[in-house]
Design a protein around this motif. Sequence first.
Motif, PDB file in Angstrom:
ATOM      1  N   UNK A  97     -16.847  29.854 -36.900  1.00 17.79           N
ATOM      2  CA  UNK A  97     -17.292  29.248 -35.640  1.00 17.79           C
ATOM      3  C   UNK A  97     -17.885  27.851 -35.779  1.00 17.79           C
ATOM      4  N   UNK A  98     -18.749  27.642 -36.782  1.00 16.25           N
ATOM      5  CA  UNK A  98     -19.379  26.328 -36.889  1.00 16.25           C
ATOM      6  C   UNK A  98     -18.368  25.253 -37.267  1.00 16.25           C
ATOM      7  N   UNK A  99     -17.467  25.582 -38.174  1.00 14.38           N
ATOM      8  CA  UNK A  99     -16.450  24.616 -38.574  1.00 14.38           C
ATOM      9  C   UNK A  99     -15.486  24.354 -37.427  1.00 14.38           C
ATOM     10  N   UNK A 100     -15.162  25.382 -36.684  1.00 14.62           N
ATOM     11  CA  UNK A 100     -14.277  25.231 -35.526  1.00 14.62           C
ATOM     12  C   UNK A 100     -14.938  24.366 -34.451  1.00 14.62           C
ATOM     13  N   UNK A 101     -16.224  24.567 -34.274  1.00 10.41           N
ATOM     14  CA  UNK A 101     -16.948  23.836 -33.228  1.00 10.41           C
ATOM     15  C   UNK A 101     -16.937  22.338 -33.461  1.00 10.41           C
ATOM     16  N   UNK A 102     -17.171  21.926 -34.720  1.00 12.58           N
ATOM     17  CA  UNK A 102     -17.325  20.505 -35.005  1.00 12.58           C
ATOM     18  C   UNK A 102     -16.179  19.890 -35.797  1.00 12.58           C
ATOM     19  N   UNK A 103     -15.205  20.707 -36.215  1.00 12.84           N
ATOM     20  CA  UNK A 103     -14.090  20.176 -37.009  1.00 12.84           C
ATOM     21  C   UNK A 103     -14.597  19.468 -38.260  1.00 12.84           C
ATOM     22  N   UNK A 104     -15.438  20.154 -39.017  1.00 14.93           N
ATOM     23  CA  UNK A 104     -16.013  19.552 -40.220  1.00 14.93           C
ATOM     24  C   UNK A 104     -14.967  19.308 -41.312  1.00 14.93           C
ATOM     25  N   UNK A 105     -14.337  20.375 -41.793  1.00 12.47           N
ATOM     26  CA  UNK A 105     -13.431  20.271 -42.940  1.00 12.47           C
ATOM     27  C   UNK A 105     -12.176  19.484 -42.572  1.00 12.47           C
ATOM     28  N   UNK A 106     -11.665  18.697 -43.512  1.00 12.53           N
ATOM     29  CA  UNK A 106     -10.510  17.864 -43.191  1.00 12.53           C
ATOM     30  C   UNK A 106      -9.732  17.482 -44.441  1.00 12.53           C
ATOM     31  N   UNK A 107      -8.604  16.860 -44.202  1.00 10.70           N
ATOM     32  CA  UNK A 107      -7.732  16.348 -45.257  1.00 10.70           C
ATOM     33  C   UNK A 107      -7.398  14.903 -44.919  1.00 10.70           C
ATOM     34  N   UNK A 108      -7.367  14.048 -45.925  1.00 11.68           N
ATOM     35  CA  UNK A 108      -6.973  12.666 -45.709  1.00 11.68           C
ATOM     36  C   UNK A 108      -6.186  12.181 -46.924  1.00 11.68           C
ATOM     37  N   UNK A 109      -5.732  10.960 -46.878  1.00 10.45           N
ATOM     38  CA  UNK A 109      -5.087  10.379 -48.047  1.00 10.45           C
ATOM     39  C   UNK A 109      -6.142   9.978 -49.068  1.00 10.45           C
ATOM     40  N   UNK A 110      -5.716   9.762 -50.315  1.00  8.61           N
ATOM     41  CA  UNK A 110      -6.671   9.310 -51.320  1.00  8.61           C
ATOM     42  C   UNK A 110      -7.228   7.945 -50.938  1.00  8.61           C
ATOM     43  N   UNK A 111      -6.379   7.080 -50.359  1.00 12.91           N
ATOM     44  CA  UNK A 111      -6.847   5.763 -49.928  1.00 12.91           C
ATOM     45  C   UNK A 111      -7.887   5.896 -48.823  1.00 12.91           C
ATOM     46  N   UNK A 112      -7.646   6.822 -47.883  1.00 10.68           N
ATOM     47  CA  UNK A 112      -8.626   7.052 -46.828  1.00 10.68           C
ATOM     48  C   UNK A 112      -9.924   7.587 -47.370  1.00 10.68           C
ATOM     49  N   UNK A 113      -9.841   8.460 -48.355  1.00  8.53           N
ATOM     50  CA  UNK A 113     -11.034   9.004 -48.994  1.00  8.53           C
ATOM     51  C   UNK A 113     -11.827   7.903 -49.686  1.00  8.53           C
ATOM     52  N   UNK A 395      -6.721  13.944 -50.495  1.00  5.97           N
ATOM     53  CA  UNK A 395      -8.048  14.473 -50.810  1.00  5.97           C
ATOM     54  C   UNK A 395      -8.413  15.496 -49.746  1.00  5.97           C
ATOM     55  N   UNK A 396      -8.852  16.675 -50.187  1.00  4.75           N
ATOM     56  CA  UNK A 396      -9.281  17.707 -49.244  1.00  4.75           C
ATOM     57  C   UNK A 396     -10.803  17.772 -49.250  1.00  4.75           C
ATOM     58  N   UNK A 397     -11.356  18.015 -48.072  1.00  9.20           N
ATOM     59  CA  UNK A 397     -12.801  18.066 -47.885  1.00  9.20           C
ATOM     60  C   UNK A 397     -13.196  19.358 -47.167  1.00  9.20           C
ATOM     61  N   UNK A 398     -13.068  20.499 -47.816  1.00  6.09           N
ATOM     62  CA  UNK A 398     -13.576  21.733 -47.203  1.00  6.09           C
ATOM     63  C   UNK A 398     -15.100  21.801 -47.328  1.00  6.09           C
ATOM     64  N   UNK A 399     -15.755  22.263 -46.286  1.00  8.19           N
ATOM     65  CA  UNK A 399     -17.212  22.397 -46.344  1.00  8.19           C
ATOM     66  C   UNK A 399     -17.590  23.248 -47.548  1.00  8.19           C
ATOM     67  N   UNK A 400     -18.492  22.729 -48.387  1.00  8.15           N
ATOM     68  CA  UNK A 400     -18.785  23.364 -49.670  1.00  8.15           C
ATOM     69  C   UNK A 400     -20.255  23.734 -49.856  1.00  8.15           C
ATOM     70  N   UNK A 401     -21.148  23.192 -49.052  1.00  9.33           N
ATOM     71  CA  UNK A 401     -22.565  23.481 -49.253  1.00  9.33           C
ATOM     72  C   UNK A 401     -23.350  23.225 -47.980  1.00  9.33           C
ATOM     73  N   UNK A 402     -24.563  23.732 -47.944  1.00 12.44           N
ATOM     74  CA  UNK A 402     -25.530  23.349 -46.918  1.00 12.44           C
ATOM     75  C   UNK A 402     -26.791  22.886 -47.621  1.00 12.44           C
TER      76      UNK A 402
END
Length: 494
Positions: A97-113, A395-402
């Motif tokens: 729910x929290x990740x869905x609410x705010x769209x935290x986790x994402x994927x981008x290109x290495x250049x974007x990262x 580069x993937x950015x899954x939520x990993x910590x609080x």
Amino acid sequence: MKSYQYLLIFSIALIVGLSCKKNNPAEPAGPPAGNDTLVVASMKDLLLDSLYLYTKEEYLWHEVIPSYTAFNPRQFTGSTDLIAAQNEMAAIRALQPQDKKHHYSFVTTQAGSDAIQTGNDQDYGFFIKAAALHKSSPADSVHWYVQYVYKNAPSGIAGVQRGWYISKINNSPIGYDNASVTVLNDVFFGAGTSASFTFTKSDGSTVDINLAKGNFTANSVLYTDVITNGAKKIGYIVFNQFFGAGSVTELTTAFNDFAAKGINELIVDLRYNHGGSVSTQNAFANLVAPASADGKTMYTYNFNDSLTAGKFPLLKTKPGFSNVSFLPSDNTVSYQKAGGVNALSRVFFIVTGESASASELLINNLRPYMDVKLIGDTTYGKPVGFFPISIFNYAIYPISFKTVNSAGSAEYYNGFAPDKLTPDGVNRNWGDVNEPSFAAALNYINTGSFRSQSAAYDENNKLALSAQKLYQPLNSKLYENKFTGMFVLKHGRN
């Protein structure tokens, strides 16, 4: 400045391999061993498998992700491999729910990262938001105002100023409608490299400026000033994003100036700060905190139970991860007081719904040690973050910590409510004493109260704030391309 709506960065000496450099991408993972029915068919399949397997290992809420067979990562498609991976990450977000609410986790290109982490990018170097001057009939006066400008960007060099608004792009009028948002998204985030802008200035005059997207390093500190009022010396700093070492240098310079001028009050403007590097947040907190906080806990990272138990076989194959500990006791950051501003007992933060992640971390970390006043609107709500994992050129950015502060505060998913609700005076430049949020901070410092001088002034601000709420849906469509979050990087790259 191009951004990507989901970030939060942390850096601890013990966690030294939390991202891989572009020239050392992660070895992609195949499907689980023993599954003879799956055949690696393409680089896209490897990307989708790797995203699933690494996320399953490090995701803060990893228990919500089903088995490989049930989830079937290779089902996701898109016009490009990146879009297919983004669709897969969206499906993972939807499970929590929290990740869905705010769209935290994402994927981008290495250049974007890399751009998120360093501030190096190629664009026009300014951003906008919808606002209106006429509070009684706001729909008749909505314009796309310049929120901020990076000084070394094409727009900054051309003299574009906060408080101007865009009246035309390529000679076509820009209004408050879906068609205009489509044009704006295409101009700011599309493949085009140049555009002709007609800006209307604060005095009503117009200026035509042709801009081409260019390479530049964004400045985190947009503005500083020291205001003297009797015995009060008030430092004011506008800080726009937590990049890496460059941001720390800018902060150090600003606070050295504050110390030299003997400030005894501080206003920190984070109204458009979507987050960034946690190690830069550490540096900022150490500059603001009183000397009495030195050596005491700033915050602690909490990871999922598998990481905490040392069960992360994929991550252990990456350089720097083989001996990493994710135990809370090994991931607690303490204050190391820095700079010459030592006697502050309170700090004022100007915030909005765009103030997120590392911005909120700064607020949360200082609260146990100082009187923290918030002015503006409720913040975004992101007490979680990630470390990037490189896969091929992505580069993937899954939520990993609080993060948890020294008082145990960790669950602010609904954001921090302000002590004084004020509209964003985006039609006024930085340091304008009539800008509502800045004026409220100065008023409290001078009088000891947020009470304004007149009921009419309060009513005007109330109308302005209500009007701004009406514009948020279209603003949000434009912000979908902006980064929001905090992240942790490989040691030495923060």
